[in-house]
Design a protein around this motif. Structure first.
Motif, PDB file in Angstrom:
ATOM      1  N   THR A   1      -6.848   7.946  -8.837  1.00 23.80           N
ATOM      2  CA  THR A   1      -6.535   6.927  -7.836  1.00 23.80           C
ATOM      3  C   THR A   1      -6.376   7.490  -6.429  1.00 23.80           C
ATOM      4  O   THR A   1      -6.445   6.733  -5.460  1.00 23.80           O
ATOM      5  CB  THR A   1      -5.266   6.151  -8.216  1.00 23.80           C
ATOM      6  OG1 THR A   1      -4.193   7.069  -8.396  1.00 23.80           O
ATOM      7  CG2 THR A   1      -5.471   5.335  -9.471  1.00 23.80           C
ATOM      8  N   VAL A   2      -6.183   8.786  -6.283  1.00 30.65           N
ATOM      9  CA  VAL A   2      -6.011   9.367  -4.947  1.00 30.65           C
ATOM     10  C   VAL A   2      -7.213   9.067  -4.046  1.00 30.65           C
ATOM     11  O   VAL A   2      -7.028   8.602  -2.907  1.00 30.65           O
ATOM     12  CB  VAL A   2      -5.707  10.884  -5.032  1.00 30.65           C
ATOM     13  CG1 VAL A   2      -5.846  11.546  -3.677  1.00 30.65           C
ATOM     14  CG2 VAL A   2      -4.312  11.109  -5.574  1.00 30.65           C
TER      15      VAL A   2
ATOM     16  N   HIS B   1      -6.968   3.722   3.048  1.00 28.49           N
ATOM     17  CA  HIS B   1      -6.295   4.086   4.293  1.00 28.49           C
ATOM     18  C   HIS B   1      -7.299   4.317   5.418  1.00 28.49           C
ATOM     19  O   HIS B   1      -7.074   3.905   6.560  1.00 28.49           O
ATOM     20  CB  HIS B   1      -5.430   5.330   4.095  1.00 28.49           C
ATOM     21  CG  HIS B   1      -4.125   5.041   3.436  1.00 28.49           C
ATOM     22  ND1 HIS B   1      -3.075   4.452   4.090  1.00 28.49           N
ATOM     23  CD2 HIS B   1      -3.691   5.266   2.177  1.00 28.49           C
ATOM     24  CE1 HIS B   1      -2.052   4.328   3.272  1.00 28.49           C
ATOM     25  NE2 HIS B   1      -2.403   4.815   2.091  1.00 28.49           N
TER      26      HIS B   1
ATOM     27  N   PHE C   1      -7.171   5.454  -2.758  1.00 28.26           N
ATOM     28  CA  PHE C   1      -6.196   5.174  -1.704  1.00 28.26           C
ATOM     29  C   PHE C   1      -6.570   5.857  -0.392  1.00 28.26           C
ATOM     30  O   PHE C   1      -6.298   5.325   0.688  1.00 28.26           O
ATOM     31  CB  PHE C   1      -4.787   5.547  -2.148  1.00 28.26           C
ATOM     32  CG  PHE C   1      -4.201   4.537  -3.093  1.00 28.26           C
ATOM     33  CD1 PHE C   1      -3.868   3.279  -2.653  1.00 28.26           C
ATOM     34  CD2 PHE C   1      -4.009   4.835  -4.418  1.00 28.26           C
ATOM     35  CE1 PHE C   1      -3.348   2.326  -3.515  1.00 28.26           C
ATOM     36  CE2 PHE C   1      -3.487   3.904  -5.294  1.00 28.26           C
ATOM     37  CZ  PHE C   1      -3.159   2.643  -4.842  1.00 28.26           C
ATOM     38  N   VAL C   2      -7.195   7.001  -0.445  1.00 29.19           N
ATOM     39  CA  VAL C   2      -7.686   7.649   0.780  1.00 29.19           C
ATOM     40  C   VAL C   2      -8.729   6.755   1.432  1.00 29.19           C
ATOM     41  O   VAL C   2      -8.713   6.532   2.646  1.00 29.19           O
ATOM     42  CB  VAL C   2      -8.259   9.051   0.481  1.00 29.19           C
ATOM     43  CG1 VAL C   2      -9.016   9.594   1.675  1.00 29.19           C
ATOM     44  CG2 VAL C   2      -7.143  10.001   0.073  1.00 29.19           C
TER      45      VAL C   2
ATOM     46  N   LEU D   1       0.819  -1.205   0.000  1.00 32.56           N
ATOM     47  CA  LEU D   1       0.000   0.000   0.000  1.00 32.56           C
ATOM     48  C   LEU D   1       0.859   1.263   0.000  1.00 32.56           C
ATOM     49  O   LEU D   1       0.574   2.222  -0.730  1.00 32.56           O
ATOM     50  CB  LEU D   1      -0.933  -0.008   1.209  1.00 32.56           C
ATOM     51  CG  LEU D   1      -1.964   1.095   1.298  1.00 32.56           C
ATOM     52  CD1 LEU D   1      -2.866   1.088   0.071  1.00 32.56           C
ATOM     53  CD2 LEU D   1      -2.777   0.946   2.561  1.00 32.56           C
ATOM     54  N   ILE D   2       1.914   1.268   0.764  1.00 35.54           N
ATOM     55  CA  ILE D   2       2.810   2.431   0.791  1.00 35.54           C
ATOM     56  C   ILE D   2       3.496   2.608  -0.561  1.00 35.54           C
ATOM     57  O   ILE D   2       3.618   3.734  -1.062  1.00 35.54           O
ATOM     58  CB  ILE D   2       3.832   2.297   1.937  1.00 35.54           C
ATOM     59  CG1 ILE D   2       3.107   2.450   3.280  1.00 35.54           C
ATOM     60  CG2 ILE D   2       4.938   3.335   1.811  1.00 35.54           C
ATOM     61  CD1 ILE D   2       3.954   2.129   4.476  1.00 35.54           C
TER      62      ILE D   2
ATOM     63  N   ASP E   1       1.058   4.158  -2.848  1.00 31.05           N
ATOM     64  CA  ASP E   1       0.916   5.590  -2.559  1.00 31.05           C
ATOM     65  C   ASP E   1       2.032   6.399  -3.209  1.00 31.05           C
ATOM     66  O   ASP E   1       1.785   7.443  -3.825  1.00 31.05           O
ATOM     67  CB  ASP E   1       0.929   5.842  -1.056  1.00 31.05           C
ATOM     68  CG  ASP E   1      -0.290   5.291  -0.349  1.00 31.05           C
ATOM     69  OD1 ASP E   1      -1.315   5.090  -1.020  1.00 31.05           O
ATOM     70  OD2 ASP E   1      -0.211   5.074   0.867  1.00 31.05           O
TER      71      ASP E   1
END
Length: 98
Positions: free
Chosen positions: A73-74, A81, A77-78, A44-45, A48
């Motif tokens: 994609t932002v 998280h 990923f938010v 995941l990191i 990012d």
């Protein structure tokens, strides 16, 4: 495999430790996070970092497609998280309540 005498001795030690310091036993029984969990977090990191690089390179190189895919994609990923954080808080809350 341990002989019966050794297993009995270990069991007695565990029982004495549980009786004398239950917080320590609880901390030890929690253990380290599973390898699968750490691998997921590492992936995941890296994803990012890739998204941030897509946005930066898209801006600097004038690549509209790369920039837009980075922006698309932002939010994904938010959301990921936030979901992970909420699950972690739920587990911590369940542990504190128990």
């Amino acid at each position: 495999m341990l002989p019966h005498r050794d297993r009995s001795a270990l069991r007695k030690i565990e029982e004495e430790l549980a009786a004398s310091d239950p917080d320590f036993v609880a901390a030890l029984s929690g253990g380290a996070p599973p390898v699968r969990s750490r691998a997921w977090l590492t992936t995941l990191i890296l994803a990012d970092v890739t998204v941030v690089l897509m946005i930066v390179v898209g801006l600097l190189a004038g690549s509209t497609g790369m920039f837009l895919w980075g922006l698309v994609t932002v939010p994904v990923f938010v959301w990921i998280h936030r979901t992970i954080l909420m699950r972690k808080r739920e587990r911590t809350g369940d542990d504190a309540a128990a």
